[in-house]
Write a protein that holds these residues in place. Structure first.
Motif, PDB file in Angstrom:
ATOM      1  N   VAL A 166       3.396   4.633  -8.434  1.00  0.00           N
ATOM      2  CA  VAL A 166       2.107   4.724  -7.751  1.00  0.00           C
ATOM      3  C   VAL A 166       1.611   6.166  -7.819  1.00  0.00           C
ATOM      4  O   VAL A 166       2.377   7.097  -8.065  1.00  0.00           O
ATOM      5  N   ARG A 167       0.303   6.332  -7.613  1.00  0.00           N
ATOM      6  CA  ARG A 167      -0.286   7.668  -7.580  1.00  0.00           C
ATOM      7  C   ARG A 167      -0.443   8.103  -6.127  1.00  0.00           C
ATOM      8  O   ARG A 167      -0.982   7.357  -5.301  1.00  0.00           O
ATOM      9  N   VAL A 168       0.046   9.303  -5.819  1.00  0.00           N
ATOM     10  CA  VAL A 168      -0.009   9.835  -4.456  1.00  0.00           C
ATOM     11  C   VAL A 168      -0.526  11.265  -4.514  1.00  0.00           C
ATOM     12  O   VAL A 168       0.008  12.093  -5.258  1.00  0.00           O
ATOM     13  N   ALA A 169      -1.565  11.562  -3.737  1.00  0.00           N
ATOM     14  CA  ALA A 169      -2.137  12.909  -3.690  1.00  0.00           C
ATOM     15  C   ALA A 169      -1.687  13.616  -2.418  1.00  0.00           C
ATOM     16  O   ALA A 169      -1.756  13.049  -1.321  1.00  0.00           O
ATOM     17  N   LEU A 170      -1.218  14.863  -2.580  1.00  0.00           N
ATOM     18  CA  LEU A 170      -0.755  15.663  -1.447  1.00  0.00           C
ATOM     19  C   LEU A 170      -1.303  17.076  -1.616  1.00  0.00           C
ATOM     20  O   LEU A 170      -1.118  17.693  -2.669  1.00  0.00           O
ATOM     21  N   GLY A 209      -4.869   1.377  -6.137  1.00  0.00           N
ATOM     22  CA  GLY A 209      -3.438   1.533  -5.916  1.00  0.00           C
ATOM     23  C   GLY A 209      -2.966   2.933  -5.604  1.00  0.00           C
ATOM     24  O   GLY A 209      -1.767   3.173  -5.518  1.00  0.00           O
ATOM     25  N   ALA A 210      -3.871   3.890  -5.430  1.00  0.00           N
ATOM     26  CA  ALA A 210      -3.498   5.270  -5.138  1.00  0.00           C
ATOM     27  C   ALA A 210      -3.502   5.517  -3.631  1.00  0.00           C
ATOM     28  O   ALA A 210      -4.065   4.744  -2.849  1.00  0.00           O
ATOM     29  N   PHE A 211      -2.843   6.624  -3.217  1.00  0.00           N
ATOM     30  CA  PHE A 211      -2.794   7.014  -1.809  1.00  0.00           C
ATOM     31  C   PHE A 211      -3.093   8.508  -1.691  1.00  0.00           C
ATOM     32  O   PHE A 211      -2.746   9.290  -2.582  1.00  0.00           O
ATOM     33  N   ARG A 212      -3.696   8.888  -0.564  1.00  0.00           N
ATOM     34  CA  ARG A 212      -3.916  10.324  -0.288  1.00  0.00           C
ATOM     35  C   ARG A 212      -3.485  10.610   1.133  1.00  0.00           C
ATOM     36  O   ARG A 212      -3.510   9.748   2.014  1.00  0.00           O
TER      37      ARG A 212
END
Length: 216
Positions: A166-170, A209-212
């Motif tokens: 999955v894609r996760v932005a931090l 499907g991404a999260f931030r």
């Protein structure tokens, strides 16, 4: 995590590729490879027991002094006769942890022998022993969890990215914060929920499907 099905793929090189679950591969020599989700095992043509790993796996190698078992991982090669060890290639770096026996890790004309309880990182600069490695940090995923002790939050997010694809932005400043704890790897939302609470915020869906990450 439960044991997932593994699939033989077309072509002579790729032996198996894990999907969303852990996959167990029984090799012809009696060795067993447990693939972490979204990992791939490739058989190399240069030897009967020569493989390449993309991702992470736990190896239980059948002893055969006449036929050394080798695993290419990133920029290095792991060579053993019979042992149990973990190899990881996540995030552009390779790490090896030995649970039982001895292995030789080689890269850039440098070789280091590791014994039970020892670990090393492998890269273009060679092989570097890891100081006081914790077994849980390398074998935790076999139990369906991720254990961290004073690890950068960015490193934790990186592991979640690879484990669940999955894609996760931090944000960079949050990525540098140190975190400790145990995350449940049952699902990406569950793992991110646990990490979000540790960081004093939460991860929200960001489309496709991404999260931030957000803080109040």
């Amino acid at each position: 995590a439960g044991l997932g099905l593994w699939t033989l793929l077309s072509g002579p090189a790729v032996l198996a590729e894990a999907g969303a679950e852990i996959a167990v591969v029984d090799l012809p020599d009696g060795s067993t490879v447990t693939l972490r989700p979204h990992s791939k095992l490739v058989r190399l043509e240069r030897g009967e027991r020569a493989y390449r790993l993309d991702g992470e796996a736990f190896f239980a190698v059948a002893r055969d002094e006449a036929r050394p078992f080798t695993v290419e991982a990133g920029g290095g090669t792991v060579r053993v006769l019979g042992t149990r060890f973990v190899v990881s290639t996540w995030g552009g770096r390779s790490e090896v942890f030995v649970e039982e026996g001895r292995v030789e890790v080689a890269a850039s004309d440098e070789a280091v022998v590791l014994t039970a309880g020892e670990a090393a990182s492998v890269g273009g600069a060679g092989v570097a022993a890891l100081r006081d490695p914790a077994a849980d940090a390398f074998t935790d995923w076999l139990r369906g969890e991720a254990v961290f002790e004073r690890a950068p939050a960015g490193r934790v997010v990186e592991e979640i990215r690879h484990h669940f694809a999955v894609r996760v932005a931090l944000p960079p400043d949050v990525a540098r914060e140190s975190v400790s704890g145990v995350l449940d790897l049952e699902s990406a939302p569950r793992a991110l929920d646990g990490l979000g609470r540790v960081l004093g915020g939460h991860f929200v869906p960001d489309g496709d499907g991404a999260f931030r990450f957000e803080r109040p």
